[in-house]
Scaffold this motif. Structure first.
Motif, PDB file in Angstrom:
ATOM      1  N   GLU A   1       7.653   4.467  -1.371  1.00 45.03           N
ATOM      2  CA  GLU A   1       6.110   4.642  -2.844  1.00 45.03           C
ATOM      3  C   GLU A   1       4.938   5.553  -1.969  1.00 45.03           C
ATOM      4  OE1 GLU A   1       4.693   1.959  -5.682  1.00 45.03           O
ATOM      5  OE2 GLU A   1       5.641   0.660  -4.620  1.00 45.03           O
ATOM      6  N   LEU A   2       4.884   5.202  -1.306  1.00 44.66           N
ATOM      7  CA  LEU A   2       3.855   5.015  -0.292  1.00 44.66           C
ATOM      8  C   LEU A   2       4.013   6.086   1.157  1.00 44.66           C
ATOM      9  CD1 LEU A   2       2.297   1.561   0.370  1.00 44.66           C
ATOM     10  CD2 LEU A   2       1.502   3.672  -1.440  1.00 44.66           C
ATOM     11  N   ARG A   3       5.252   6.266   1.262  1.00 43.71           N
ATOM     12  CA  ARG A   3       5.727   7.823   2.359  1.00 43.71           C
ATOM     13  C   ARG A   3       4.586   9.047   2.056  1.00 43.71           C
ATOM     14  NH1 ARG A   3      11.788   8.432   2.683  1.00 43.71           N
ATOM     15  NH2 ARG A   3      11.083   5.874   3.808  1.00 43.71           N
ATOM     16  N   GLY A   4       3.758   9.299   3.094  1.00 44.65           N
ATOM     17  CA  GLY A   4       3.507  10.430   3.066  1.00 44.65           C
ATOM     18  C   GLY A   4       1.848  10.116   2.633  1.00 44.65           C
ATOM     19  N   LEU A   5       0.910   8.919   2.067  1.00 44.10           N
ATOM     20  CA  LEU A   5      -0.090   8.872   1.914  1.00 44.10           C
ATOM     21  C   LEU A   5      -0.611   7.900   3.185  1.00 44.10           C
ATOM     22  CD1 LEU A   5       0.617   7.471  -1.171  1.00 44.10           C
ATOM     23  CD2 LEU A   5      -0.381   9.750  -0.864  1.00 44.10           C
ATOM     24  N   PRO A   6      -2.126   8.576   3.114  1.00 39.23           N
ATOM     25  CA  PRO A   6      -2.416   7.313   4.079  1.00 39.23           C
ATOM     26  C   PRO A   6      -3.024   5.768   3.495  1.00 39.23           C
ATOM     27  CG  PRO A   6      -4.075   9.199   3.371  1.00 39.23           C
ATOM     28  CD  PRO A   6      -2.661   9.499   2.427  1.00 39.23           C
ATOM     29  N   PRO A  17      -1.530  -5.830  -3.591  1.00 39.10           N
ATOM     30  CA  PRO A  17      -1.274  -4.662  -5.108  1.00 39.10           C
ATOM     31  C   PRO A  17      -1.219  -5.264  -6.230  1.00 39.10           C
ATOM     32  CG  PRO A  17      -0.240  -4.485  -2.767  1.00 39.10           C
ATOM     33  CD  PRO A  17      -1.082  -5.289  -2.861  1.00 39.10           C
ATOM     34  N   GLN A  18      -1.537  -4.846  -7.569  1.00 36.11           N
ATOM     35  CA  GLN A  18      -1.687  -5.317  -8.257  1.00 36.11           C
ATOM     36  C   GLN A  18      -0.410  -4.763  -9.373  1.00 36.11           C
ATOM     37  OE1 GLN A  18      -3.272  -7.647  -9.439  1.00 36.11           O
ATOM     38  NE2 GLN A  18      -3.651  -7.700  -7.238  1.00 36.11           N
ATOM     39  N   LEU A  19       0.906  -5.615  -9.831  1.00 39.92           N
ATOM     40  CA  LEU A  19       1.791  -5.042 -10.265  1.00 39.92           C
ATOM     41  C   LEU A  19       0.792  -4.779 -12.413  1.00 39.92           C
ATOM     42  CD1 LEU A  19       4.596  -4.673 -10.646  1.00 39.92           C
ATOM     43  CD2 LEU A  19       5.143  -6.945 -11.116  1.00 39.92           C
ATOM     44  N   GLN A  20       1.177  -3.506 -12.787  1.00 41.15           N
ATOM     45  CA  GLN A  20       1.553  -3.174 -13.818  1.00 41.15           C
ATOM     46  C   GLN A  20       1.772  -3.049 -15.152  1.00 41.15           C
ATOM     47  OE1 GLN A  20      -1.859  -1.424 -13.875  1.00 41.15           O
ATOM     48  NE2 GLN A  20      -1.686  -2.364 -12.598  1.00 41.15           N
ATOM     49  N   PHE A  27      -2.352  -0.013  -6.261  1.00 41.68           N
ATOM     50  CA  PHE A  27      -3.127  -0.156  -4.778  1.00 41.68           C
ATOM     51  C   PHE A  27      -4.478  -0.463  -4.273  1.00 41.68           C
ATOM     52  CE2 PHE A  27       1.531   1.432  -4.079  1.00 41.68           C
ATOM     53  CZ  PHE A  27       1.962   0.103  -3.822  1.00 41.68           C
ATOM     54  N   ALA A  28      -4.953  -0.926  -3.833  1.00 40.92           N
ATOM     55  CA  ALA A  28      -6.491  -1.183  -3.870  1.00 40.92           C
ATOM     56  C   ALA A  28      -6.441   0.604  -2.916  1.00 40.92           C
ATOM     57  CB  ALA A  28      -7.578  -2.326  -2.887  1.00 40.92           C
ATOM     58  N   THR A  29      -7.906   1.116  -2.523  1.00 39.13           N
ATOM     59  CA  THR A  29      -8.146   2.361  -1.813  1.00 39.13           C
ATOM     60  C   THR A  29      -9.600   1.957  -0.730  1.00 39.13           C
ATOM     61  OG1 THR A  29      -9.803   3.405  -3.653  1.00 39.13           O
ATOM     62  CG2 THR A  29      -7.148   4.094  -3.172  1.00 39.13           C
ATOM     63  N   LEU A  30      -9.630   2.547   0.455  1.00 38.94           N
ATOM     64  CA  LEU A  30     -10.679   2.425   1.095  1.00 38.94           C
ATOM     65  C   LEU A  30     -11.537   2.480   0.196  1.00 38.94           C
ATOM     66  CD1 LEU A  30      -9.585   3.752   4.851  1.00 38.94           C
ATOM     67  CD2 LEU A  30      -9.952   1.597   3.837  1.00 38.94           C
ATOM     68  N   ALA A  31     -11.970   3.411  -0.574  1.00 39.50           N
ATOM     69  CA  ALA A  31     -13.132   3.460  -1.455  1.00 39.50           C
ATOM     70  C   ALA A  31     -13.871   2.938  -2.386  1.00 39.50           C
ATOM     71  CB  ALA A  31     -13.013   4.570  -2.331  1.00 39.50           C
ATOM     72  N   ASP A  32     -12.854   1.047  -2.355  1.00 43.30           N
ATOM     73  CA  ASP A  32     -13.397   0.264  -3.046  1.00 43.30           C
ATOM     74  C   ASP A  32     -13.985  -0.839  -2.470  1.00 43.30           C
ATOM     75  OD1 ASP A  32     -12.190   1.238  -5.607  1.00 43.30           O
ATOM     76  OD2 ASP A  32     -10.328   1.095  -5.445  1.00 43.30           O
ATOM     77  N   TYR A  33     -13.559  -0.895  -0.734  1.00 45.39           N
ATOM     78  CA  TYR A  33     -13.668  -2.061   0.092  1.00 45.39           C
ATOM     79  C   TYR A  33     -15.743  -1.999   0.137  1.00 45.39           C
ATOM     80  CZ  TYR A  33     -13.198  -4.450   4.588  1.00 45.39           C
ATOM     81  OH  TYR A  33     -13.114  -6.006   4.464  1.00 45.39           O
ATOM     82  N   LYS A  34     -15.732  -3.278   0.662  1.00 42.93           N
ATOM     83  CA  LYS A  34     -16.803  -3.856   0.881  1.00 42.93           C
ATOM     84  C   LYS A  34     -16.492  -4.749   1.927  1.00 42.93           C
ATOM     85  CE  LYS A  34     -19.026  -0.666  -2.756  1.00 42.93           C
ATOM     86  NZ  LYS A  34     -18.063   0.389  -1.700  1.00 42.93           N
ATOM     87  N   CYS A  64     -11.849   8.831   5.145  1.00 40.01           N
ATOM     88  CA  CYS A  64     -11.047   9.024   4.664  1.00 40.01           C
ATOM     89  C   CYS A  64     -11.074   7.823   2.942  1.00 40.01           C
ATOM     90  CB  CYS A  64      -9.886   8.784   5.067  1.00 40.01           C
ATOM     91  SG  CYS A  64      -8.453   9.094   4.416  1.00 40.01           S
ATOM     92  N   PRO A  65     -11.863   8.672   2.500  1.00 45.34           N
ATOM     93  CA  PRO A  65     -12.055   7.129   1.169  1.00 45.34           C
ATOM     94  C   PRO A  65     -10.622   6.751   0.431  1.00 45.34           C
ATOM     95  CG  PRO A  65     -12.720   9.087   0.555  1.00 45.34           C
ATOM     96  CD  PRO A  65     -13.064   8.592   2.222  1.00 45.34           C
ATOM     97  N   GLN A  66      -9.695   7.749   0.765  1.00 45.45           N
ATOM     98  CA  GLN A  66      -8.642   7.164  -0.353  1.00 45.45           C
ATOM     99  C   GLN A  66      -7.043   7.095  -0.036  1.00 45.45           C
ATOM    100  OE1 GLN A  66      -9.403  10.395   1.400  1.00 45.45           O
ATOM    101  NE2 GLN A  66      -7.839  11.391   2.016  1.00 45.45           N
ATOM    102  N   ALA A  67      -7.595   6.977   1.058  1.00 46.66           N
ATOM    103  CA  ALA A  67      -7.117   6.041   1.671  1.00 46.66           C
ATOM    104  C   ALA A  67      -6.161   4.634   1.224  1.00 46.66           C
ATOM    105  CB  ALA A  67      -7.017   5.747   3.290  1.00 46.66           C
ATOM    106  N   VAL A  68      -4.871   4.461   0.613  1.00 47.99           N
ATOM    107  CA  VAL A  68      -4.098   2.990   0.185  1.00 47.99           C
ATOM    108  C   VAL A  68      -4.319   1.891   1.259  1.00 47.99           C
ATOM    109  CG1 VAL A  68      -2.083   1.812  -0.209  1.00 47.99           C
ATOM    110  CG2 VAL A  68      -2.360   4.042  -1.150  1.00 47.99           C
ATOM    111  N   LEU A  69      -5.347   0.874   0.425  1.00 47.40           N
ATOM    112  CA  LEU A  69      -5.424   0.010   1.711  1.00 47.40           C
ATOM    113  C   LEU A  69      -4.438  -1.195   1.151  1.00 47.40           C
ATOM    114  CD1 LEU A  69      -7.212  -2.024   3.359  1.00 47.40           C
ATOM    115  CD2 LEU A  69      -8.762  -2.684   1.487  1.00 47.40           C
ATOM    116  N   LEU A  70      -3.578  -1.909   1.946  1.00 49.25           N
ATOM    117  CA  LEU A  70      -2.773  -3.241   2.058  1.00 49.25           C
ATOM    118  C   LEU A  70      -3.911  -4.147   2.799  1.00 49.25           C
ATOM    119  CD1 LEU A  70       0.439  -1.468   2.393  1.00 49.25           C
ATOM    120  CD2 LEU A  70      -0.606  -2.159   0.854  1.00 49.25           C
ATOM    121  N   PRO A  71      -3.563  -4.717   2.940  1.00 51.14           N
ATOM    122  CA  PRO A  71      -3.727  -6.537   3.085  1.00 51.14           C
ATOM    123  C   PRO A  71      -2.484  -6.543   4.347  1.00 51.14           C
ATOM    124  CG  PRO A  71      -2.761  -6.951   1.502  1.00 51.14           C
ATOM    125  CD  PRO A  71      -2.033  -5.554   1.210  1.00 51.14           C
ATOM    126  N   THR A  72      -3.723  -7.810   5.429  1.00 44.52           N
ATOM    127  CA  THR A  72      -3.203  -7.953   6.496  1.00 44.52           C
ATOM    128  C   THR A  72      -2.200  -9.342   5.868  1.00 44.52           C
ATOM    129  OG1 THR A  72      -4.967  -9.000   7.295  1.00 44.52           O
ATOM    130  CG2 THR A  72      -4.210  -7.523   8.438  1.00 44.52           C
TER     131      THR A  72
END
Length: 80
Positions: A1-6, A17-20, A27-34, A64-72
């Motif tokens: 589902e994330l193929r091709g995305l930053p 990731p939050q299940l809807q 998914f969180a994005t870098l724009a949300d990161y502090k 790249c604020p639109q990049a999806v952020l996955l946790p370590t």
């Protein structure tokens, strides 16, 4: 589902990731990161925007604020 995305991996576990209700994930994005985290790795799509491993997360968010952020997940990393 994330193929091709930053996509970047980094930061802490709080960016899971939050299940809807409809079964999709939000998914969180870098724009949300502090914070002061570091990019562990990035997909080629994120690298096309200048984001790379060992880069500060806030700098990556500017590039790249639109990049999806996955946790370590260092426990899984150690396991493998």
């Amino acid at each position: 589902e994330l193929r091709g995305l930053p996509v970047v991996i980094g930061g802490g576990r709080r960016h899971q990731p939050q299940l809807q209700p409809d079964g999709t994930r939000r998914f969180a994005t870098l724009a949300d990161y502090k914070g002061r985290g570091v990019i562990t790795t990035a997909t080629y799509a994120a690298r096309d925007h200048g984001v790379h491993s060992a880069m500060g997360m806030m700098k990556a968010a500017r590039l790249c604020p639109q990049a999806v952020l996955l946790p370590t997940d260092f426990e899984q990393y150690r396991l493998y």
